[in-house]
Scaffold this active site. Structure first.
Site, PDB file in Angstrom:
ATOM      1  N   GLY A 111     -53.152  -8.282 -15.676  1.00 53.20           N
ATOM      2  CA  GLY A 111     -52.370  -7.671 -16.754  1.00 53.20           C
ATOM      3  C   GLY A 111     -51.947  -6.254 -16.408  1.00 53.20           C
ATOM      4  N   ASP A 112     -52.836  -5.496 -15.787  1.00 53.41           N
ATOM      5  CA  ASP A 112     -52.504  -4.111 -15.433  1.00 53.41           C
ATOM      6  C   ASP A 112     -51.432  -4.077 -14.333  1.00 53.41           C
ATOM      7  OD1 ASP A 112     -54.399  -3.290 -17.258  1.00 53.41           O
ATOM      8  OD2 ASP A 112     -55.986  -3.111 -15.764  1.00 53.41           O
TER       9      ASP A 112
HETATM   10  N1  LIG Z   1     -53.240 -17.674 -12.594  1.00 54.00           N
HETATM   11  C1  LIG Z   1     -52.085 -16.966 -12.538  1.00 54.00           C
HETATM   12  N2  LIG Z   1     -51.071 -17.415 -11.781  1.00 54.00           N
HETATM   13  C2  LIG Z   1     -49.901 -16.719 -11.693  1.00 54.00           C
HETATM   14  N3  LIG Z   1     -49.662 -15.571 -12.375  1.00 54.00           N
HETATM   15  C3  LIG Z   1     -50.651 -15.089 -13.162  1.00 54.00           C
HETATM   16  C4  LIG Z   1     -51.903 -15.756 -13.295  1.00 54.00           C
HETATM   17  N4  LIG Z   1     -52.665 -15.058 -14.153  1.00 54.00           N
HETATM   18  C5  LIG Z   1     -51.930 -13.995 -14.526  1.00 54.00           C
HETATM   19  N5  LIG Z   1     -50.710 -14.005 -13.943  1.00 54.00           N
HETATM   20  C6  LIG Z   1     -49.628 -13.028 -14.086  1.00 54.00           C
HETATM   21  O1  LIG Z   1     -50.203 -11.823 -14.591  1.00 54.00           O
HETATM   22  C7  LIG Z   1     -49.709 -11.561 -15.906  1.00 54.00           C
HETATM   23  C8  LIG Z   1     -50.811 -11.000 -16.766  1.00 54.00           C
HETATM   24  O2  LIG Z   1     -51.859 -11.927 -16.854  1.00 54.00           O
HETATM   25  P1  LIG Z   1     -52.525 -12.260 -18.255  1.00 54.00           P
HETATM   26  O3  LIG Z   1     -53.746 -13.055 -17.967  1.00 54.00           O
HETATM   27  O4  LIG Z   1     -51.504 -12.865 -19.151  1.00 54.00           O
HETATM   28  O5  LIG Z   1     -52.843 -10.804 -18.824  1.00 54.00           O
HETATM   29  P2  LIG Z   1     -54.213 -10.022 -19.019  1.00 54.00           P
HETATM   30  O6  LIG Z   1     -54.823  -9.866 -17.646  1.00 54.00           O
HETATM   31  O7  LIG Z   1     -53.785  -8.728 -19.620  1.00 54.00           O
HETATM   32  O8  LIG Z   1     -55.050 -10.858 -19.939  1.00 54.00           O
HETATM   33  C9  LIG Z   1     -49.122 -12.861 -16.413  1.00 54.00           C
HETATM   34  O9  LIG Z   1     -48.117 -12.626 -17.388  1.00 54.00           O
HETATM   35  C10 LIG Z   1     -48.580 -13.446 -15.121  1.00 54.00           C
HETATM   36  O10 LIG Z   1     -47.360 -12.839 -14.788  1.00 54.00           O
HETATM   37  O1  LIG Z   2     -61.194  -0.212 -18.450  1.00 55.50           O
HETATM   38  C1  LIG Z   2     -61.661  -1.286 -18.872  1.00 55.50           C
HETATM   39  O2  LIG Z   2     -62.290  -1.398 -19.935  1.00 55.50           O
HETATM   40  C2  LIG Z   2     -61.465  -2.490 -18.120  1.00 55.50           C
HETATM   41  O3  LIG Z   2     -61.756  -3.529 -18.615  1.00 55.50           O
HETATM   42  C3  LIG Z   2     -60.869  -2.413 -16.780  1.00 55.50           C
HETATM   43  C4  LIG Z   2     -60.377  -3.779 -16.377  1.00 55.50           C
HETATM   44  O4  LIG Z   2     -60.933  -4.115 -15.154  1.00 55.50           O
HETATM   45  C5  LIG Z   2     -58.904  -3.881 -16.333  1.00 55.50           C
HETATM   46  O5  LIG Z   2     -58.288  -3.301 -17.450  1.00 55.50           O
HETATM   47  C6  LIG Z   2     -58.428  -5.278 -16.084  1.00 55.50           C
HETATM   48  O6  LIG Z   2     -57.785  -5.840 -17.186  1.00 55.50           O
HETATM   49  P1  LIG Z   2     -56.660  -6.972 -17.106  1.00 55.50           P
HETATM   50  O7  LIG Z   2     -55.559  -6.457 -16.247  1.00 55.50           O
HETATM   51  O8  LIG Z   2     -56.237  -7.155 -18.523  1.00 55.50           O
HETATM   52  O9  LIG Z   2     -57.323  -8.179 -16.516  1.00 55.50           O
END
Ligand SMILES: Nc1ncnc2c1ncn2[C@@H]1O[C@H](COP(=O)(O)OP(=O)(O)O)[C@@H](O)[C@H]1O
Ligand SMILES: O=C(O)C(=O)C[C@H](O)[C@H](O)COP(=O)(O)O
Length: 317
Positions: free
Chosen positions: A257-258
């Site tokens: 997500g980041d």
């Molecule tokens: N398994 C995956 N395969 C391909 N792209 C992914 C996958 N997981 C995440 N992504 C990409 O990363 C973005 C953020 O992941 P997501 O899991 O939706 O957000 P977060 O990490 O904030 O929960 C998605 O919108 C997509 O573009």
């Molecule tokens: O700072 C915090 O509290 C965290 O949780 C750091 C996390 O490692 C990232 O923010 C990953 O988050 P995603 O990109 O949504 O998977």
């Protein structure tokens, strides 16, 4: 130093992760690194050529020095306040099975959680193009929450765009407690990122599309729905633009997500159209899933071009 395009602040912790699959109870191998939502985004932006500055509190300890050193080494302008009364926070990541990841936080009372309004220098936000904040910081402490609200107010009155990633962490507050706090910030932002479950925390009865409409009515022009492997959808005014995710073998989805947000904001600042922006963001998110670290796999512009070309041949120089 010239003003950063993007400024962001929050807590970055030392990150210990097991190097083998299995419960933390039995793990032997551990790797030490760092991680935090805002610096994951900052590093992602720096790799994509954006001038970015991060501010945070660290303890007067080796882990705090490591946090600052590692982020600085990635080309981010780092501003730390060294807090002699609290330690740098810690995050521990384990892989209970090949298909799962668990994250444990040791951050209550940490230096990073003690960030306050007075830590944000004059002109730092006002001279930027965009302020990026997340929903983690306002749930760390009352001073951190006040710092986020003050930063957003300062950005708005200086005409600086505000980006907000909801990033709800259940370890920090129950959804019913977090919801109103996160909604207040989202409604003050220009662009909000989140997953369907997170929009449901802001507006419990609404679908993501309805949440985007409610945000738009409150003044937030763009809502970006992150949908994991399925990709993402942008709601901007009356337009809805969807983009599929890339098909990859994900190794560790933490940090996707980041990386996605970094890809999106970099393209936004370059003035790219929504389709190209979403494609870049999806590629960055997918690429972040290809190795175990939270930010290490965030791409440079060259990595990104290679990935988008579908080039999987070995690089020989
Ligand atoms: N398994 C995956 N395969 C391909 N792209 C992914 C996958 N997981 C995440 N992504 C990409 O990363 C973005 C953020 O992941 P997501 O899991 O939706 O957000 P977060 O990490 O904030 O929960 C998605 O919108 C997509 O573009
Ligand atoms: O700072 C915090 O509290 C965290 O949780 C750091 C996390 O490692 C990232 O923010 C990953 O988050 P995603 O990109 O949504 O998977």
């Amino acid at each position: 130093m010239t003003a950063a395009s993007v400024v962001t602040f929050g807590e970055t912790m030392a990150l210990v992760r097991t190097t083998e699959i299995g419960s933390l109870r039995h793990a032997h191998g551990m790797a030490l690194g760092i991680g935090g939502a805002e610096t994951n985004v900052a590093i992602g932006l720096a790799r994509l050529g954006v001038a970015v500055s991060w501010l945070g509190r660290v303890g007067d300890d080796s882990l705090g020095e490591r946090v600052a050193r590692e982020i600085r080494a990635e080309g981010v302008d780092v501003r730390t306040v060294v807090d002699t009364d609290a330690p740098t926070g810690l995050m521990v990541k384990e892989r209970p099975s090949a298909a799962s990841t668990a994250v444990h936080y040791y951050r209550a009372g940490s230096a990073g959680s003690r960030i306050a309004d007075a830590d944000l220098p004059d002109g730092w936000i006002e001279d930027a193009s965009l302020l990026h904040v997340t929903g983690i910081t306002p749930l760390l402490s009352s001073t951190a929450r006040s710092a986020v609200l003050a930063a957003v107010a300062r950005a708005r009155s200086a005409g600086v765009r505000v980006s907000f990633d909801i990033n709800y962490r259940s370890a920090l507050a129950a959804a019913t407690v977090a919801g109103p706090v996160l909604r207040e910030i989202a409604e003050l932002a220009d662009i909000v990122f989140g997953g369907a479950d997170e929009f449901g925390i802001l507006y419990p009865e609404a679908s993501s599309a309805e949440a985007a409409a409610l945000l738009r009515d409150a003044g937030c022009a763009t809502t970006v729905l992150k949908q994991g492997p399925a990709g993402a959808t942008v709601f901007a005014g009356d337009a809805v633009v969807e983009s599929s995710g890339f098909v990859i073998d994900a190794i560790d989805t933490v940090g996707a997500g980041d990386a996605f947000v970094a890809g999106y904001l970099s393209a936004l600042l370059e003035g790219l159209d929504v389709d190209t922006t979403l494609r870049r963001a999806n590629a960055c998110g997918a690429m972040a899933c290809l190795t175990p670290g939270d930010w290490e796999a965030a791409p440079t512009l060259r990595d990104l071009a290679r990935f988008l070309d579908g080039d999987s041949d070995p690089v020989r120089r």
